[in-house]
Design a protein around this motif. Structure first.
Motif, PDB file in Angstrom:
ATOM      1  N   ALA A 276      -9.963  -3.462  75.819  1.00  0.00           N
ATOM      2  CA  ALA A 276     -10.178  -2.177  75.162  1.00  0.00           C
ATOM      3  C   ALA A 276     -11.030  -1.267  76.027  1.00  0.00           C
ATOM      4  N   PRO A 277     -10.644  -0.002  76.160  1.00  0.00           N
ATOM      5  CA  PRO A 277     -11.470   0.952  76.901  1.00  0.00           C
ATOM      6  C   PRO A 277     -12.693   1.338  76.083  1.00  0.00           C
ATOM      7  N   THR A 278     -13.647   1.943  76.733  1.00  0.00           N
ATOM      8  CA  THR A 278     -14.807   2.484  76.033  1.00  0.00           C
ATOM      9  C   THR A 278     -14.507   3.932  75.650  1.00  0.00           C
ATOM     10  N   LEU A 279     -14.667   4.240  74.383  1.00  0.00           N
ATOM     11  CA  LEU A 279     -14.455   5.604  73.916  1.00  0.00           C
ATOM     12  C   LEU A 279     -15.686   6.431  74.288  1.00  0.00           C
ATOM     13  N   ASP A 280     -15.513   7.358  75.222  1.00  0.00           N
ATOM     14  CA  ASP A 280     -16.618   8.173  75.701  1.00  0.00           C
ATOM     15  C   ASP A 280     -16.797   9.370  74.770  1.00  0.00           C
ATOM     16  N   THR A 281     -17.706   9.248  73.825  1.00  0.00           N
ATOM     17  CA  THR A 281     -17.884  10.300  72.831  1.00  0.00           C
ATOM     18  C   THR A 281     -18.544  11.552  73.412  1.00  0.00           C
ATOM     19  N   SER A 282     -19.099  11.452  74.619  1.00  0.00           N
ATOM     20  CA  SER A 282     -19.683  12.646  75.241  1.00  0.00           C
ATOM     21  C   SER A 282     -18.607  13.611  75.713  1.00  0.00           C
ATOM     22  N   LYS A 283     -17.359  13.139  75.762  1.00  0.00           N
ATOM     23  CA  LYS A 283     -16.252  13.981  76.233  1.00  0.00           C
ATOM     24  C   LYS A 283     -15.438  14.591  75.092  1.00  0.00           C
ATOM     25  N   LEU A 284     -15.868  14.411  73.851  1.00  0.00           N
ATOM     26  CA  LEU A 284     -15.126  14.955  72.738  1.00  0.00           C
ATOM     27  C   LEU A 284     -15.079  16.487  72.833  1.00  0.00           C
ATOM     28  N   THR A 285     -13.984  17.072  72.374  1.00  0.00           N
ATOM     29  CA  THR A 285     -13.742  18.491  72.528  1.00  0.00           C
ATOM     30  C   THR A 285     -14.767  19.350  71.797  1.00  0.00           C
ATOM     31  N   ASN A 286     -14.978  20.544  72.315  1.00  0.00           N
ATOM     32  CA  ASN A 286     -15.727  21.552  71.591  1.00  0.00           C
ATOM     33  C   ASN A 286     -14.754  22.292  70.697  1.00  0.00           C
ATOM     34  N   CYS A 287     -14.840  22.078  69.394  1.00  0.00           N
ATOM     35  CA  CYS A 287     -13.888  22.680  68.477  1.00  0.00           C
ATOM     36  C   CYS A 287     -14.003  24.190  68.529  1.00  0.00           C
ATOM     37  N   PRO A 288     -12.882  24.889  68.605  1.00  0.00           N
ATOM     38  CA  PRO A 288     -12.911  26.347  68.784  1.00  0.00           C
ATOM     39  C   PRO A 288     -13.488  27.076  67.585  1.00  0.00           C
TER      40      PRO A 288
END
Length: 290
Positions: A276-288
């Protein structure tokens, strides 16, 4: 807390809706970005969601009879649960590459989780939560092929992909000397590769690995193993639903720490032996902003 703030916004929007004596719930098709008319409001009021997924991608989104399975399907269950909708309240809708944006815009689905690469062109039409996985474009060739070792080997070769997909567009723009054969589904490329009518199939590496592992193709194909892009997979929803987008990202953050994300992988793509990969939550989108 953000969750408390979102709940308060939902309550105020619902009260305003009642006082104004407007029409009935639009099921998430309203505009203006209010929570009540978005994904959060629909989930709270109906306890049901329609989620668009692929039906022909082993390990990611595969339909057998009326049942759907795969990593994207499991991610859909995680998002739905975070919105208060049980798995029994999900209607899965087969979604192809060309109809993902129209399905979201027209309200045919509430969410699309279908190996859906986040890019600037698509962000003009829809909003994205995520990414929940980052893939890379690669090539699938016959197992005895020694001439195609990467995208630099594609000059004069016939490459199969899906119309309107990010991989197809990249071949057109970055490898114009390749001959591009396009269909509306990757499954139509595989018989072409098997018969030798095309030299390679291109899409994201994890999708290709799933195809190569299918029993009918066991030992016939191989993934070249030289990714030449970064494909962040997002969760598509209506462009004006900022609150919904933020909520999806909150749910993904929780899944990264509570074990549900890893379990989703282990029960699907993880069966191939890929950790399983690590989910990098620091890369989550900036919601418009709306």
């Amino acid at each position: 807390m953000r969750i408390t703030r979102v709940a308060a916004i939902a309550a105020v929007a619902a009260l305003s809706f009642t006082v104004a004596a407007c029409g009935g719930d639009d099921g998430g098709t309203g505009t203006g970005g209010s929570t009540a008319s978005g994904i959060i409001g629909k989930a709270e009021s109906n306890k049901k969601l329609v989620i668009g997924v692929k039906s022909d991608q082993p390990g990611l989104g595969l339909q057998t009879g009326s049942a759907y399975e795969g990593f994207d399907v499991e991610i859909g269950k995680i998002i739905a649960k975070g919105l208060g909708v049980e798995a029994s309240g999900i209607e899965w809708k087969t979604t192809t590459t060309p109809n993902r944006e129209p399905f979201i815009q027209q309200g045919t689905v509430d969410l699309v989780i279908a190996t859906y690469t986040i890019n600037d062109e698509r962000k003009q039409k829809v909003s994205f939560g995520g990414p929940y996985y980052v893939a890379g474009q690669d090539l699938l060739v016959k197992s005895d092929n020694t001439t195609i070792v990467g995208p630099e080997s594609l000059d004069g070769k016939t490459v199969c992909s899906v119309s309107g997909s990010t991989p197809a567009k990249r071949i057109q723009t970055e490898h114009p000397k390749a001959k591009l054969q396009q269909f509306d589904a990757y499954t139509k490329c595989l018989p072409q590769l098997e018969s030798g009518k095309v030299d390679a199939v291109t899409t994201d590496d994890i999708i290709l690995a799933g195809y190569a592992a299918q029993p009918q193709y066991a030992g016939k194909f191989k993934v070249v193993g030289k990714p030449f892009s970064s494909e962040p997979y997002g969760i598509g929803l209506k462009k004006d639903d900022k609150a919904g987008c933020e909520k999806v990202n909150e749910i993904l953050k929780a899944a990264a720490t509570d074990g549900s994300y890893k379990a989703a992988w282990d029960n699907t793509l993880g069966k191939s032996g890929t950790p399983a990969p690590t989910l990098d939550t620091s890369k989550l989108t900036n919601c418009p902003a709306v």
